[in-house]
Scaffold this motif. Structure first.
Motif, mmCIF file in Angstrom:
data_model
loop_
_atom_site.group_PDB
_atom_site.id
_atom_site.type_symbol
_atom_site.label_atom_id
_atom_site.label_comp_id
_atom_site.label_asym_id
_atom_site.label_seq_id
_atom_site.Cartn_x
_atom_site.Cartn_y
_atom_site.Cartn_z
ATOM 1 N N ALA A 1 -19.809 17.009 -29.638
ATOM 2 C CA ALA A 1 -18.971 15.806 -29.670
ATOM 3 C C ALA A 1 -18.340 15.813 -31.251
ATOM 4 N N ARG A 2 -19.083 16.226 -32.361
ATOM 5 C CA ARG A 2 -18.265 16.318 -33.402
ATOM 6 C C ARG A 2 -17.353 17.455 -33.514
ATOM 7 N N ARG B 1 -9.164 19.521 -28.189
ATOM 8 C CA ARG B 1 -10.754 19.183 -27.798
ATOM 9 C C ARG B 1 -11.023 19.478 -26.244
ATOM 10 N N GLU C 1 -21.005 23.427 -36.859
ATOM 11 C CA GLU C 1 -19.920 23.266 -35.717
ATOM 12 C C GLU C 1 -19.161 24.529 -35.822
ATOM 13 N N GLN D 1 -24.411 16.386 -29.626
ATOM 14 C CA GLN D 1 -23.799 15.438 -30.696
ATOM 15 C C GLN D 1 -23.039 16.495 -31.493
ATOM 16 N N HIS D 2 -23.555 17.553 -31.621
ATOM 17 C CA HIS D 2 -22.468 18.546 -32.377
ATOM 18 C C HIS D 2 -21.409 18.962 -31.676
ATOM 19 N N LYS E 1 -14.156 16.402 -31.871
ATOM 20 C CA LYS E 1 -13.272 15.642 -32.629
ATOM 21 C C LYS E 1 -12.433 16.161 -33.657
ATOM 22 N N ARG E 2 -13.180 17.243 -34.324
ATOM 23 C CA ARG E 2 -12.374 17.907 -35.209
ATOM 24 C C ARG E 2 -11.310 18.837 -34.820
#
Ligand code: CA
Length: 254
Positions: A203-204, A213, A160, A200-201, A207-208
């Protein structure tokens, strides 16, 4: 407000005078040299923030100068040249130039490019140092592999962080999923990996990043980009010893 120090290397006196006058008018500190040999010692002694470099110079030419400087540091370089062919452009960029302006050129355009690079430097400290940089709510510390949102440390797993770093370094350019796969996962066409991995990454990562975001933008069918908050000028953190102007106006062409 202290603006960047710019070194101009140009053997045509009139061009040199014109550039010096106009850059000083914009508030930059300007150093000049009419030959590459002397310019090398100026680079080592005075550490300019940006170099405007003519290619056709007596004795050592601009390409050779650029090659030597690049072995020592990553100061941004804009080539200024009468050589127009595409090959020259490619060669120039391969030699480590950051931009390229062909003669005859407009002073306004060159200054706009100088300002664009300086703006990029102020959000992209990795070019000149590894000091933290801040833009909008996001602060990136390349040394500590840390991202802070409104001063709060967001821990990012390595993939990430790399993803985020690539987006920051692209400075608003859209990066495709394939590009990200290739650069972060070393994508091999035969490998069983598809572009959903990137999604997917992302999205992660979002979130972080919590409240920041929304600064990671999805561009339909193209990829991802990072958007810095233009209302808040890019700022160096107060711990940075490098003197930089905190906001450099970019001329709007209407
Ligand atoms: Ca020349």
């Amino acid at each position: 407000m202290i603006k960047e120090k710019i070194l101009i290397i140009e053997d045509e006196r009139d061009v040199l005078k014109l550039l010096k006058y106009n850059l000083e008018k914009e508030g930059y500190k300007v150093l000049t040299s009419n030959n590459a040999e002397m310019a090398l010692s100026l680079v080592r002694k005075n550490r300019p923030d940006l170099i405007i470099l003519d290619i056709m110079l007596p004795n050592m030419d601009g390409l050779e100068f650029c090659r030597i400087v690049r072995q020592e540091n990553q100061v941004p370089i804009i080539f200024l040249t009468a050589k127009k062919t595409e090959m020259d452009r490619i060669l120039g960029l391969k030699m480590g130039a950051d931009d390229y302006v062909t003669k005859p050129f407009s002073v306004e355009e060159l200054i706009a490019r100088v300002q664009a690079i300086c703006r990029r430097m102020s959000v992209l400290p990795s070019i000149i140092s590894q000091k933290p940089s801040r833009s909008g709510d996001i602060e990136v510390d390349f040394d500590r592999h840390e991202v802070r949102v409104k001063g709060k440390v967001m821990s990012l797993p390595p993939k990430e962080f790399e993803l985020f770093k690539l987006l920051v370094e692209a400075d608003g350019k859209v990066l495709s999923r394939d590009h990200l796969l290739e650069h972060i996962w070393g994508y091999d066409k035969s490998a069983e990996m598809d572009t959903r991995t990137v999604d997917q990454h992302i999205a992660r990562l979002r979130k972080r990043l919590r409240s920041a975001r929304h600064q990671i933008i999805t561009i339909a069918n193209r990829g991802y980009q990072i958007k810095f908050n233009d209302d808040a000028p890019a700022q160096r953190s107060s711990s940075s010893p490098v003197k930089k102007s905190t906001s450099i106006p970019v001329k709007k062409h209407s």
